[in-house]
Design a protein around this motif. Structure first.
Motif, PDB file in Angstrom:
ATOM      1  N   UNK A  66      24.436  19.501  37.905  1.00 41.27           N
ATOM      2  CA  UNK A  66      23.396  19.760  36.914  1.00 41.27           C
ATOM      3  C   UNK A  66      22.204  20.400  37.616  1.00 41.27           C
ATOM      4  N   UNK A  67      21.631  21.404  36.975  1.00 42.02           N
ATOM      5  CA  UNK A  67      20.485  22.100  37.575  1.00 42.02           C
ATOM      6  C   UNK A  67      19.176  21.543  37.048  1.00 42.02           C
ATOM      7  N   UNK A  68      18.842  20.382  37.581  1.00 42.07           N
ATOM      8  CA  UNK A  68      17.530  19.803  37.280  1.00 42.07           C
ATOM      9  C   UNK A  68      16.490  20.505  38.149  1.00 42.07           C
ATOM     10  N   UNK A  69      15.242  20.419  37.787  1.00 37.38           N
ATOM     11  CA  UNK A  69      14.178  20.939  38.657  1.00 37.38           C
ATOM     12  C   UNK A  69      13.069  19.906  38.758  1.00 37.38           C
ATOM     13  N   UNK A  70      12.383  19.686  37.651  1.00 41.13           N
ATOM     14  CA  UNK A  70      11.289  18.717  37.630  1.00 41.13           C
ATOM     15  C   UNK A  70      11.105  18.273  36.183  1.00 41.13           C
ATOM     16  N   UNK A  71      11.050  16.967  35.982  1.00 38.64           N
ATOM     17  CA  UNK A  71      10.923  16.473  34.618  1.00 38.64           C
ATOM     18  C   UNK A  71      12.149  16.830  33.796  1.00 38.64           C
ATOM     19  N   UNK A  72      12.042  16.653  32.486  1.00 40.52           N
ATOM     20  CA  UNK A  72      13.173  16.973  31.616  1.00 40.52           C
ATOM     21  C   UNK A  72      13.001  18.397  31.094  1.00 40.52           C
ATOM     22  N   UNK A  73      12.952  19.348  32.038  1.00 39.74           N
ATOM     23  CA  UNK A  73      12.701  20.747  31.704  1.00 39.74           C
ATOM     24  C   UNK A  73      13.587  21.639  32.556  1.00 39.74           C
ATOM     25  N   UNK A  74      14.207  22.644  31.937  1.00 38.57           N
ATOM     26  CA  UNK A  74      14.949  23.636  32.709  1.00 38.57           C
ATOM     27  C   UNK A  74      14.274  24.997  32.638  1.00 38.57           C
ATOM     28  N   UNK A  75      13.776  25.505  33.771  1.00 33.88           N
ATOM     29  CA  UNK A  75      13.181  26.842  33.758  1.00 33.88           C
ATOM     30  C   UNK A  75      14.205  27.912  33.384  1.00 33.88           C
ATOM     31  N   UNK A  76      15.477  27.650  33.687  1.00 36.39           N
ATOM     32  CA  UNK A  76      16.514  28.660  33.450  1.00 36.39           C
ATOM     33  C   UNK A  76      16.658  28.990  31.966  1.00 36.39           C
ATOM     34  N   UNK A  77      16.552  27.987  31.109  1.00 44.71           N
ATOM     35  CA  UNK A  77      16.679  28.225  29.665  1.00 44.71           C
ATOM     36  C   UNK A  77      15.383  27.904  28.921  1.00 44.71           C
ATOM     37  N   UNK A  95      24.073  14.304  38.962  1.00 45.88           N
ATOM     38  CA  UNK A  95      23.834  14.559  40.380  1.00 45.88           C
ATOM     39  C   UNK A  95      23.373  16.011  40.488  1.00 45.88           C
ATOM     40  N   UNK A  96      22.265  16.209  41.147  1.00 48.24           N
ATOM     41  CA  UNK A  96      21.709  17.551  41.204  1.00 48.24           C
ATOM     42  C   UNK A  96      22.600  18.497  42.011  1.00 48.24           C
ATOM     43  N   UNK A  97      22.642  19.741  41.567  1.00 45.85           N
ATOM     44  CA  UNK A  97      23.335  20.790  42.319  1.00 45.85           C
ATOM     45  C   UNK A  97      22.311  21.566  43.147  1.00 45.85           C
ATOM     46  N   UNK A  98      21.210  20.910  43.494  1.00 43.97           N
ATOM     47  CA  UNK A  98      20.042  21.443  44.190  1.00 43.97           C
ATOM     48  C   UNK A  98      19.081  22.050  43.183  1.00 43.97           C
ATOM     49  N   UNK A  99      17.814  22.003  43.564  1.00 40.60           N
ATOM     50  CA  UNK A  99      16.767  22.452  42.643  1.00 40.60           C
ATOM     51  C   UNK A  99      16.556  23.964  42.827  1.00 40.60           C
ATOM     52  N   UNK A 100      17.682  24.669  42.827  1.00 39.74           N
ATOM     53  CA  UNK A 100      17.675  26.095  43.167  1.00 39.74           C
ATOM     54  C   UNK A 100      17.022  26.948  42.071  1.00 39.74           C
ATOM     55  N   UNK A 101      16.871  26.365  40.887  1.00 36.83           N
ATOM     56  CA  UNK A 101      16.259  27.139  39.799  1.00 36.83           C
ATOM     57  C   UNK A 101      14.739  27.007  39.753  1.00 36.83           C
ATOM     58  N   UNK A 102      14.150  26.347  40.724  1.00 32.88           N
ATOM     59  CA  UNK A 102      12.682  26.259  40.743  1.00 32.88           C
ATOM     60  C   UNK A 102      12.120  27.667  40.867  1.00 32.88           C
ATOM     61  N   UNK A 103      11.267  28.076  39.941  1.00 28.08           N
ATOM     62  CA  UNK A 103      10.720  29.439  40.031  1.00 28.08           C
ATOM     63  C   UNK A 103      10.045  29.648  41.389  1.00 28.08           C
ATOM     64  N   UNK A 104      10.371  30.753  42.044  1.00 28.09           N
ATOM     65  CA  UNK A 104       9.779  31.055  43.349  1.00 28.09           C
ATOM     66  C   UNK A 104      10.204  30.078  44.423  1.00 28.09           C
ATOM     67  N   UNK A 105      11.412  29.570  44.323  1.00 28.21           N
ATOM     68  CA  UNK A 105      11.834  28.491  45.216  1.00 28.21           C
ATOM     69  C   UNK A 105      11.581  28.840  46.688  1.00 28.21           C
TER      70      UNK A 105
END
Ligand code: ZN
Length: 392
Positions: A66-77, A95-105
Protein backbone atom coordinates in the motif's frame (compact mmCIF):
# COMPACT_ATOMS: atom_id res chain seq x y z
CA UNK A 1 -13.27 -4.78 25.81
CA UNK A 2 -14.62 -8.26 25.16
CA UNK A 3 -16.43 -9.27 21.95
CA UNK A 4 -17.74 -12.51 20.51
CA UNK A 5 -19.03 -14.00 17.28
CA UNK A 6 -21.50 -16.90 17.58
CA UNK A 7 -23.30 -19.21 15.14
CA UNK A 8 -20.26 -19.37 12.87
CA UNK A 9 -20.92 -21.75 9.98
CA UNK A 10 -17.47 -21.99 8.38
CA UNK A 11 -14.17 -20.92 9.94
CA UNK A 12 -11.20 -20.16 7.66
CA UNK A 13 -8.00 -20.10 9.70
CA UNK A 14 -5.74 -18.19 7.28
CA UNK A 15 -3.24 -21.08 7.12
CA UNK A 16 -4.57 -22.46 3.81
CA UNK A 17 -5.93 -25.63 5.42
CA UNK A 18 -9.52 -26.72 4.74
CA UNK A 19 -12.06 -24.68 6.69
CA UNK A 20 -13.58 -25.91 9.97
CA UNK A 21 -17.33 -26.46 10.40
CA UNK A 22 -17.40 -27.24 14.11
CA UNK A 23 -15.99 -24.01 15.56
CA UNK A 24 -19.09 -22.01 16.33
CA UNK A 25 -17.76 -19.23 18.52
CA UNK A 26 -14.81 -16.84 18.76
CA UNK A 27 -14.15 -14.61 21.76
CA UNK A 28 -11.85 -11.58 21.54
CA UNK A 29 -10.49 -9.85 24.59
CA UNK A 30 -8.33 -6.73 24.72
CA UNK A 31 -7.39 -7.00 21.05
CA UNK A 32 -6.47 -10.70 21.13
CA UNK A 33 -8.39 -13.86 20.17
CA UNK A 34 -8.89 -15.60 23.51
CA UNK A 35 -11.21 -18.50 22.62
CA UNK A 36 -12.27 -20.56 19.60
CA UNK A 37 -14.71 -23.44 19.98
CA UNK A 38 -18.21 -24.42 21.03
CA UNK A 39 -20.70 -21.67 21.81
CA UNK A 40 -21.79 -23.53 24.89
CA UNK A 41 -20.01 -20.92 26.96
CA UNK A 42 -21.01 -17.96 29.13
CA UNK A 43 -20.97 -14.77 27.05
CA UNK A 44 -22.62 -12.47 29.60
CA UNK A 45 -19.41 -10.53 30.21
CA UNK A 46 -19.05 -9.63 26.50
CA UNK A 47 -19.55 -6.02 25.48
CA UNK A 48 -20.60 -6.98 21.94
CA UNK A 49 -21.85 -10.27 20.48
CA UNK A 50 -22.48 -10.74 16.74
CA UNK A 51 -24.64 -13.60 15.49
CA UNK A 52 -23.09 -14.83 12.23
CA UNK A 53 -26.25 -16.78 11.29
CA UNK A 54 -24.15 -19.63 9.89
CA UNK A 55 -21.95 -17.39 7.70
CA UNK A 56 -18.18 -17.65 7.21
CA UNK A 57 -15.44 -16.15 9.34
CA UNK A 58 -11.99 -15.34 7.93
CA UNK A 59 -8.97 -13.37 9.19
CA UNK A 60 -8.85 -9.67 8.32
CA UNK A 61 -6.92 -9.17 5.06
CA UNK A 62 -3.37 -7.81 5.11
CA UNK A 63 -2.39 -5.63 2.16
CA UNK A 64 1.41 -5.81 1.93
CA UNK A 65 1.72 -3.25 -0.88
CA UNK A 66 0.00 0.00 0.00
CA UNK A 67 1.30 3.45 -0.88
CA UNK A 68 0.71 5.36 2.29
CA UNK A 69 2.49 8.68 2.79
CA UNK A 70 1.20 10.66 5.75
CA UNK A 71 -2.19 10.58 7.42
CA UNK A 72 -5.15 9.09 5.58
CA UNK A 73 -4.25 10.90 2.36
CA UNK A 74 -2.80 9.76 -0.96
CA UNK A 75 -1.00 12.43 -3.00
CA UNK A 76 -1.12 10.07 -5.99
CA UNK A 77 -4.92 10.27 -6.30
CA UNK A 78 -5.44 13.38 -4.18
CA UNK A 79 -7.87 11.40 -2.04
CA UNK A 80 -8.52 11.51 1.69
CA UNK A 81 -9.79 8.73 3.95
CA UNK A 82 -8.75 5.97 1.58
CA UNK A 83 -7.35 3.79 4.38
CA UNK A 84 -10.61 3.99 6.33
CA UNK A 85 -12.36 2.98 3.11
CA UNK A 86 -9.97 0.01 2.71
CA UNK A 87 -11.21 -1.33 6.06
CA UNK A 88 -14.61 -1.51 4.35
CA UNK A 89 -12.86 -3.71 1.77
CA UNK A 90 -11.83 -6.14 4.51
CA UNK A 91 -8.25 -4.85 4.76
CA UNK A 92 -7.56 -4.62 8.48
CA UNK A 93 -3.79 -4.22 8.25
CA UNK A 94 -1.46 -2.66 5.71
CA UNK A 95 2.28 -2.78 5.13
CA UNK A 96 3.83 0.16 3.38
CA UNK A 97 5.49 -0.29 0.01
CA UNK A 98 7.65 2.73 1.01
CA UNK A 99 6.55 6.32 1.10
CA UNK A 100 7.76 6.75 -2.47
CA UNK A 101 4.77 8.89 -3.44
CA UNK A 102 5.72 11.74 -1.10
CA UNK A 103 5.81 14.81 -3.34
CA UNK A 104 9.44 15.82 -3.88
CA UNK A 105 10.61 12.74 -2.03
CA UNK A 106 14.15 12.96 -0.68
CA UNK A 107 16.88 10.92 -2.37
CA UNK A 108 19.88 11.46 -0.11
CA UNK A 109 20.68 9.04 2.74
CA UNK A 110 19.70 11.45 5.52
CA UNK A 111 16.46 12.31 3.70
CA UNK A 112 15.32 8.73 3.03
CA UNK A 113 16.10 7.79 6.65
CA UNK A 114 14.11 10.75 7.95
CA UNK A 115 11.17 9.94 5.66
CA UNK A 116 11.06 6.31 6.81
CA UNK A 117 11.34 7.24 10.48
CA UNK A 118 8.68 9.92 10.17
CA UNK A 119 6.24 7.47 8.55
CA UNK A 120 7.03 4.74 11.09
CA UNK A 121 6.35 7.13 13.95
CA UNK A 122 3.26 8.74 12.42
CA UNK A 123 1.56 5.43 11.66
CA UNK A 124 2.54 3.69 14.87
CA UNK A 125 -0.58 4.83 16.72
CA UNK A 126 -2.77 6.05 13.86
CA UNK A 127 -5.63 3.63 13.14
CA UNK A 128 -7.97 4.99 10.46
CA UNK A 129 -11.17 2.95 10.65
CA UNK A 130 -9.40 0.64 13.10
CA UNK A 131 -6.67 -0.42 10.64
CA UNK A 132 -3.16 -1.31 11.81
CA UNK A 133 -0.51 0.27 9.58
CA UNK A 134 3.12 -0.75 9.35
CA UNK A 135 4.57 2.48 7.97
CA UNK A 136 8.14 3.52 7.30
CA UNK A 137 10.04 1.64 4.60
CA UNK A 138 13.44 3.10 3.82
CA UNK A 139 13.99 3.61 0.10
CA UNK A 140 17.42 2.20 -0.73
CA UNK A 141 19.56 4.93 -2.27
CA UNK A 142 23.31 5.05 -2.99
CA UNK A 143 25.31 6.22 -0.01
CA UNK A 144 23.36 4.37 2.72
CA UNK A 145 25.80 2.55 5.00
CA UNK A 146 25.51 -0.37 7.39
CA UNK A 147 25.49 2.12 10.26
CA UNK A 148 22.35 3.72 8.84
CA UNK A 149 20.49 0.41 9.14
CA UNK A 150 21.76 -0.08 12.69
CA UNK A 151 20.36 3.34 13.59
CA UNK A 152 17.04 2.82 11.81
CA UNK A 153 16.59 -0.65 13.38
CA UNK A 154 17.20 0.86 16.81
CA UNK A 155 14.39 3.29 16.07
CA UNK A 156 11.95 0.54 15.08
CA UNK A 157 12.14 0.82 11.27
CA UNK A 158 12.23 -2.70 9.77
CA UNK A 159 11.05 -2.33 6.18
CA UNK A 160 13.14 -1.43 3.12
CA UNK A 161 12.37 -0.90 -0.54
CA UNK A 162 14.81 -1.73 -3.34
CA UNK A 163 14.48 -1.15 -7.06
CA UNK A 164 14.11 2.60 -6.82
CA UNK A 165 17.03 4.82 -6.10
CA UNK A 166 19.73 6.40 -8.20
CA UNK A 167 21.80 3.27 -8.81
CA UNK A 168 23.25 2.95 -12.33
CA UNK A 169 21.75 -0.57 -12.43
CA UNK A 170 19.18 -1.90 -9.89
CA UNK A 171 21.49 -4.78 -8.96
CA UNK A 172 24.08 -2.25 -7.76
CA UNK A 173 21.91 -2.03 -4.63
CA UNK A 174 22.80 -5.64 -3.69
CA UNK A 175 25.38 -4.68 -1.07
CA UNK A 176 22.93 -2.30 0.63
CA UNK A 177 20.23 -5.00 0.56
CA UNK A 178 22.67 -7.25 2.47
CA UNK A 179 23.21 -4.54 5.11
CA UNK A 180 19.47 -4.15 5.55
CA UNK A 181 18.81 -7.88 5.86
CA UNK A 182 21.72 -8.32 8.26
CA UNK A 183 19.97 -5.92 10.62
CA UNK A 184 16.57 -7.59 10.40
CA UNK A 185 14.92 -5.57 7.64
CA UNK A 186 12.39 -7.14 5.29
CA UNK A 187 13.37 -5.94 1.84
CA UNK A 188 10.82 -5.71 -0.92
CA UNK A 189 12.06 -5.05 -4.44
CA UNK A 190 10.18 -3.41 -7.27
CA UNK A 191 9.82 -6.02 -10.05
CA UNK A 192 9.13 -5.71 -13.79
CA UNK A 193 8.85 -2.57 -15.90
CA UNK A 194 9.40 0.94 -14.58
CA UNK A 195 6.38 2.31 -12.71
CA UNK A 196 6.92 6.03 -12.32
CA UNK A 197 9.59 8.42 -13.60
CA UNK A 198 12.74 7.80 -11.57
CA UNK A 199 12.16 4.05 -11.22
CA UNK A 200 13.94 1.45 -13.35
CA UNK A 201 12.89 -1.88 -14.84
CA UNK A 202 13.94 -4.79 -12.61
CA UNK A 203 14.62 -8.18 -14.23
CA UNK A 204 15.01 -11.70 -12.85
CA UNK A 205 18.80 -11.35 -13.01
CA UNK A 206 18.57 -8.19 -10.89
CA UNK A 207 16.51 -10.09 -8.32
CA UNK A 208 18.92 -13.03 -8.38
CA UNK A 209 21.73 -10.67 -7.49
CA UNK A 210 19.85 -8.57 -4.93
CA UNK A 211 17.93 -11.48 -3.32
CA UNK A 212 15.29 -9.36 -1.60
CA UNK A 213 12.83 -11.05 0.77
CA UNK A 214 9.83 -10.13 -1.38
CA UNK A 215 9.48 -9.61 -5.11
CA UNK A 216 7.08 -6.65 -5.04
CA UNK A 217 4.36 -6.97 -7.67
CA UNK A 218 5.92 -10.05 -9.27
CA UNK A 219 3.12 -9.77 -11.88
CA UNK A 220 4.07 -6.19 -12.71
CA UNK A 221 3.33 -2.86 -11.18
CA UNK A 222 1.81 -2.44 -13.68
CA UNK A 223 4.20 -3.90 -16.30
CA UNK A 224 5.12 -7.58 -15.91
CA UNK A 225 8.61 -8.95 -16.51
CA UNK A 226 8.97 -11.52 -19.29
CA UNK A 227 7.48 -15.00 -18.88
CA UNK A 228 10.92 -16.61 -18.81
CA UNK A 229 12.05 -14.16 -16.12
CA UNK A 230 9.00 -15.07 -14.03
CA UNK A 231 9.88 -18.76 -14.27
CA UNK A 232 13.44 -18.00 -13.25
CA UNK A 233 12.34 -16.12 -10.11
CA UNK A 234 9.99 -18.93 -9.10
CA UNK A 235 12.39 -21.80 -9.84
CA UNK A 236 15.79 -20.35 -8.97
CA UNK A 237 15.08 -18.32 -5.84
CA UNK A 238 13.16 -18.58 -2.55
CA UNK A 239 11.92 -14.96 -2.82
CA UNK A 240 8.28 -14.37 -1.81
CA UNK A 241 6.03 -13.77 -4.82
CA UNK A 242 3.78 -10.79 -4.26
CA UNK A 243 0.88 -10.70 -6.73
CA UNK A 244 -0.96 -7.38 -6.93
CA UNK A 245 -4.36 -6.27 -8.19
CA UNK A 246 -2.81 -3.31 -10.01
CA UNK A 247 -0.62 -5.57 -12.17
CA UNK A 248 -0.87 -7.95 -15.10
CA UNK A 249 -3.68 -10.49 -14.55
CA UNK A 250 -2.29 -13.04 -17.00
CA UNK A 251 1.08 -12.94 -15.22
CA UNK A 252 -0.71 -13.28 -11.88
CA UNK A 253 -2.48 -16.46 -12.94
CA UNK A 254 0.74 -17.82 -14.42
CA UNK A 255 2.56 -17.12 -11.15
CA UNK A 256 -0.01 -19.16 -9.25
CA UNK A 257 0.09 -22.02 -11.72
CA UNK A 258 3.89 -22.16 -11.72
CA UNK A 259 4.08 -21.83 -7.93
CA UNK A 260 1.56 -24.63 -7.44
CA UNK A 261 3.38 -26.91 -9.92
CA UNK A 262 6.64 -26.27 -8.07
CA UNK A 263 4.91 -26.77 -4.69
CA UNK A 264 5.83 -23.21 -3.81
CA UNK A 265 2.37 -21.76 -3.20
CA UNK A 266 3.39 -20.87 0.36
CA UNK A 267 5.54 -18.10 -1.21
CA UNK A 268 2.55 -16.39 -2.84
CA UNK A 269 1.21 -13.14 -1.37
CA UNK A 270 -1.77 -11.14 -2.56
CA UNK A 271 -1.63 -7.35 -2.26
CA UNK A 272 -3.19 -4.38 -4.01
CA UNK A 273 -0.31 -2.02 -5.02
CA UNK A 274 -2.64 0.94 -4.60
CA UNK A 275 -3.24 3.85 -4.50
CA UNK A 276 -1.37 4.15 -7.78
CA UNK A 277 -2.31 5.15 -11.30
CA UNK A 278 -4.80 2.28 -11.10
CA UNK A 279 -6.65 4.20 -8.44
CA UNK A 280 -7.50 3.68 -4.82
CA UNK A 281 -9.12 0.27 -4.44
CA UNK A 282 -10.75 -0.67 -1.14
CA UNK A 283 -11.69 -4.03 -2.65
CA UNK A 284 -8.32 -4.53 -4.37
CA UNK A 285 -7.18 -7.46 -2.24
CA UNK A 286 -10.60 -9.12 -2.06
CA UNK A 287 -11.00 -8.73 -5.82
CA UNK A 288 -7.66 -10.48 -6.40
CA UNK A 289 -8.63 -13.32 -4.03
CA UNK A 290 -11.85 -13.81 -5.99
CA UNK A 291 -10.38 -13.44 -9.49
CA UNK A 292 -7.38 -15.65 -8.82
CA UNK A 293 -9.35 -18.34 -7.02
CA UNK A 294 -11.92 -18.50 -9.83
CA UNK A 295 -9.49 -18.24 -12.76
CA UNK A 296 -6.73 -20.50 -11.43
CA UNK A 297 -9.16 -22.96 -9.85
CA UNK A 298 -7.53 -22.67 -6.45
CA UNK A 299 -9.61 -23.30 -3.30
CA UNK A 300 -10.80 -20.07 -1.70
CA UNK A 301 -9.17 -21.01 1.64
CA UNK A 302 -5.76 -21.06 -0.06
CA UNK A 303 -6.26 -17.72 -1.78
CA UNK A 304 -7.43 -16.16 1.48
CA UNK A 305 -4.27 -17.54 3.13
CA UNK A 306 -2.16 -15.71 0.51
CA UNK A 307 -3.62 -12.44 1.81
CA UNK A 308 -3.55 -13.35 5.51
CA UNK A 309 -1.44 -16.13 7.03
CA UNK A 310 1.22 -16.11 4.31
CA UNK A 311 1.74 -12.38 4.79
CA UNK A 312 2.16 -12.72 8.55
CA UNK A 313 4.67 -15.54 8.16
CA UNK A 314 6.72 -13.92 5.39
CA UNK A 315 6.88 -10.51 7.09
CA UNK A 316 7.40 -12.00 10.55
CA UNK A 317 4.34 -10.41 12.15
CA UNK A 318 1.92 -12.39 14.28
CA UNK A 319 -1.20 -11.34 12.33
CA UNK A 320 -3.17 -13.17 9.66
CA UNK A 321 -4.37 -16.27 11.50
CA UNK A 322 -7.50 -17.06 13.48
CA UNK A 323 -5.74 -18.61 16.45
CA UNK A 324 -5.90 -18.09 20.18
CA UNK A 325 -3.34 -15.47 21.19
CA UNK A 326 -3.29 -13.74 17.79
CA UNK A 327 -4.53 -10.21 17.00
CA UNK A 328 -8.31 -10.08 16.81
CA UNK A 329 -8.74 -8.84 13.24
CA UNK A 330 -11.70 -10.87 12.00
CA UNK A 331 -14.29 -10.64 9.21
CA UNK A 332 -17.70 -12.25 8.87
CA UNK A 333 -18.32 -12.79 5.15
CA UNK A 334 -21.26 -14.28 3.27
CA UNK A 335 -22.30 -15.08 -0.27
CA UNK A 336 -23.66 -11.92 -1.91
CA UNK A 337 -27.40 -11.52 -2.16
CA UNK A 338 -28.65 -12.69 -5.55
CA UNK A 339 -25.55 -14.63 -6.58
CA UNK A 340 -25.42 -18.24 -7.71
CA UNK A 341 -23.65 -19.53 -4.58
CA UNK A 342 -25.13 -20.02 -1.12
CA UNK A 343 -21.89 -19.79 0.85
CA UNK A 344 -19.04 -17.27 0.82
CA UNK A 345 -16.25 -19.66 -0.21
CA UNK A 346 -18.33 -21.03 -3.10
CA UNK A 347 -19.09 -17.45 -4.19
CA UNK A 348 -15.36 -16.65 -4.24
CA UNK A 349 -14.57 -19.76 -6.29
CA UNK A 350 -17.42 -18.75 -8.61
CA UNK A 351 -15.84 -15.32 -9.17
CA UNK A 352 -18.27 -13.27 -7.07
CA UNK A 353 -17.16 -10.78 -4.43
CA UNK A 354 -18.43 -11.87 -1.02
CA UNK A 355 -20.36 -9.59 1.30
CA UNK A 356 -18.48 -8.37 4.35
CA UNK A 357 -21.18 -8.50 7.01
CA UNK A 358 -19.07 -7.62 10.05
CA UNK A 359 -15.54 -6.42 10.68
CA UNK A 360 -13.57 -6.53 13.91
CA UNK A 361 -10.13 -5.02 14.29
CA UNK A 362 -8.17 -5.14 17.51
CA UNK A 363 -11.17 -7.02 18.91
CA UNK A 364 -13.51 -4.06 18.36
CA UNK A 365 -16.54 -4.18 16.06
CA UNK A 366 -15.89 -1.47 13.46
CA UNK A 367 -18.96 -1.91 11.28
CA UNK A 368 -21.83 -4.17 10.26
CA UNK A 369 -22.35 -4.51 6.48
CA UNK A 370 -19.51 -2.95 4.53
CA UNK A 371 -20.43 0.08 2.48
CA UNK A 372 -18.17 -1.24 -0.30
CA UNK A 373 -19.45 -4.80 -0.80
CA UNK A 374 -22.79 -6.21 -1.89
CA UNK A 375 -25.21 -7.10 0.93
CA UNK A 376 -25.11 -10.62 2.44
CA UNK A 377 -27.47 -13.39 1.41
CA UNK A 378 -28.30 -14.10 5.05
CA UNK A 379 -30.71 -11.65 6.60
CA UNK A 380 -29.97 -12.31 10.24
CA UNK A 381 -26.29 -11.52 10.66
CA UNK A 382 -26.63 -8.97 13.43
CA UNK A 383 -25.53 -7.64 16.78
CA UNK A 384 -27.48 -9.60 19.39
CA UNK A 385 -25.91 -8.17 22.50
CA UNK A 386 -24.37 -4.76 23.03
CA UNK A 387 -23.39 -3.03 26.23
CA UNK A 388 -21.62 0.03 24.90
CA UNK A 389 -22.54 3.65 24.39
CA UNK A 390 -19.91 3.83 21.65
CA UNK A 391 -17.94 1.16 19.81
CA UNK A 392 -14.73 3.09 19.37
ZN1 ZN B 1 3.90 0.00 -5.65
Amino acid sequence: MKSAIVNIGVLVGGDGLPSARDMKCIIMENGIISYIGSQDIDLSSCNVVVDADGATVIPGLIDSHVHIVLGDYTPRQKTVDFLESYVHGGITRTITASEVHAPGRPKDPAGVKALALMAQRCFQHFRPGGMTIHGGSVILEPGLTEKDFVELAEQGVWLAKAGFGAFPKPRDAAEIVRYAQKHGFKVMCHTGGASIPGSSPVTADDLLEMLPDISGHVNGGPTAMTDSDLEKVIHETAIALQIVQAGNLRAAIRTIQLAKEAQQFQRVLIASDTPTGTGMMPLGVMKSIVELSALSKTPAEQMIAAATGHVGRIYGIDAGLIRVGRPADVLVIDAPLGGSAAEALDAIENGDLPAIAACFTNGILRYMNSRNTPPPRRENIKVIHERLKMWI
